[in-house]
Design an enzyme around this catalytic site. Structure first.
Site, mmCIF file in Angstrom:
data_model
loop_
_atom_site.group_PDB
_atom_site.id
_atom_site.type_symbol
_atom_site.label_atom_id
_atom_site.label_comp_id
_atom_site.label_asym_id
_atom_site.label_seq_id
_atom_site.Cartn_x
_atom_site.Cartn_y
_atom_site.Cartn_z
ATOM 1 N N ASP A 5 0.957 -1.087 0.056
ATOM 2 C CA ASP A 5 -0.085 -0.050 0.016
ATOM 3 C C ASP A 5 1.022 1.366 -0.074
ATOM 4 O O ASP A 5 1.577 1.318 0.855
ATOM 5 C CB ASP A 5 -0.978 -0.027 1.220
ATOM 6 C CG ASP A 5 -2.036 -0.895 1.198
ATOM 7 O OD1 ASP A 5 -1.898 -1.969 0.282
ATOM 8 O OD2 ASP A 5 -2.706 -0.998 2.229
ATOM 9 N N ASP A 124 -15.394 -3.904 -1.185
ATOM 10 C CA ASP A 124 -15.061 -3.663 0.100
ATOM 11 C C ASP A 124 -16.575 -3.183 0.970
ATOM 12 O O ASP A 124 -17.137 -2.384 0.720
ATOM 13 C CB ASP A 124 -14.298 -2.333 0.119
ATOM 14 C CG ASP A 124 -13.358 -2.415 -0.859
ATOM 15 O OD1 ASP A 124 -12.235 -3.144 -0.821
ATOM 16 O OD2 ASP A 124 -12.939 -1.322 -1.776
#
Length: 230
Positions: A5, A124
């Site tokens: 990330d 998500d």
């Protein structure tokens, strides 16, 4: 799939997607990518957090990662127009599409038709609903409805993240994962993995792949050990 990330050019991990709650693990994403590749990663999952949150982008860093490793790279974060998706597909093996999938599904259908097998839909979820725009807003779409909708377009790969578990080491959301697998889709599990045992539970639930994040960076689990059970 080790997660890399990227925020502000550094490798970070957020807790439940909160940019105010982050840990910086490295200022060299390329070296981190090489490290996980050397450990035997099947694919690298590279997320542009700045693009996801609408605060900038790390496209140059991600391009360097792709050109520096032989392992396939799956790119995610902020891919919200067909143009950005096409640009990402020129570099990456696969792209993960979230927000755009729910705001412009027709564009995603066209991309999936042209780039068969290279589009992954991001689910998500919080409370059974899909969250978008960097996990900041609800799409109002249910998890199962999303899977049915995109499978009808010929897309079989989904990245399922239970937001409440992400970055918490609280264990995977086996219930949500099992329900998604039951739909017949290929499910990549993400969020809450804290041990090899968790990875084994995800595999037993029928998921096609697992993303390793905080547990891997905190050396609670290794790519090598998870590969051994895969």
């Amino acid at each position: 799939m080790p997660a890399i990330d990227v925020m502000g050019g550094s490798v970070v991990r957020l807790v439940k997607g909160d940019p105010a709650n982050k840990i910086v693990y490295s200022n060299d994403p390329v070296e981190m990518a090489k490290k996980w590749e050397a450990a035997g990663a099947d694919m690298l999952h590279v997320v542009d957090l700045d693009a996801a949150l609408g605060t900038g982008n790390n496209s140059e860093v991600i391009a360097k990662i792709v050109s520096s490793v032989k392992a396939p790279v799956q790119v995610a974060g902020g891919i919200r127009t067909p143009e950005v998706a096409k640009e990402a597909l020129e570099k990456a093996a696969r792209v993960v599409i979230g927000t755009m999938a729910y705001s412009d599904p027709e564009a995603v259908r066209k991309l999936a038709k042209k780039h068969h097998g290279r589009i992954v839909i991001s689910i998500d979820q919080a409370g059974g609903k899909v969250m978008v725009k960097g996990w900041q807003e609800s799409s109002g779409v249910g998890v199962q409805d999303a899977i049915v909708q995109f499978r009808a377009m010929g897309i079989d790969d989904f990245l399922l993240t239970s937001i409440e578990r992400d970055g918490t080491l609280a264990g995977p959301d086996i219930s949500a994962l099992s329900q998604a697998v039951a739909s017949g889709a290929r499910i990549i599990a993400s969020g809450g993995i804290s041990s090899v045992e968790d990875a084994l539970r995800v595999k037993s639930a029928g998921c096609s792949a697992v993303i390793l994040g905080k547990a891997m960076y905190d050396v609670r689990v290794s790519v090598e050990r998870v590969k051994a059970i895969a």
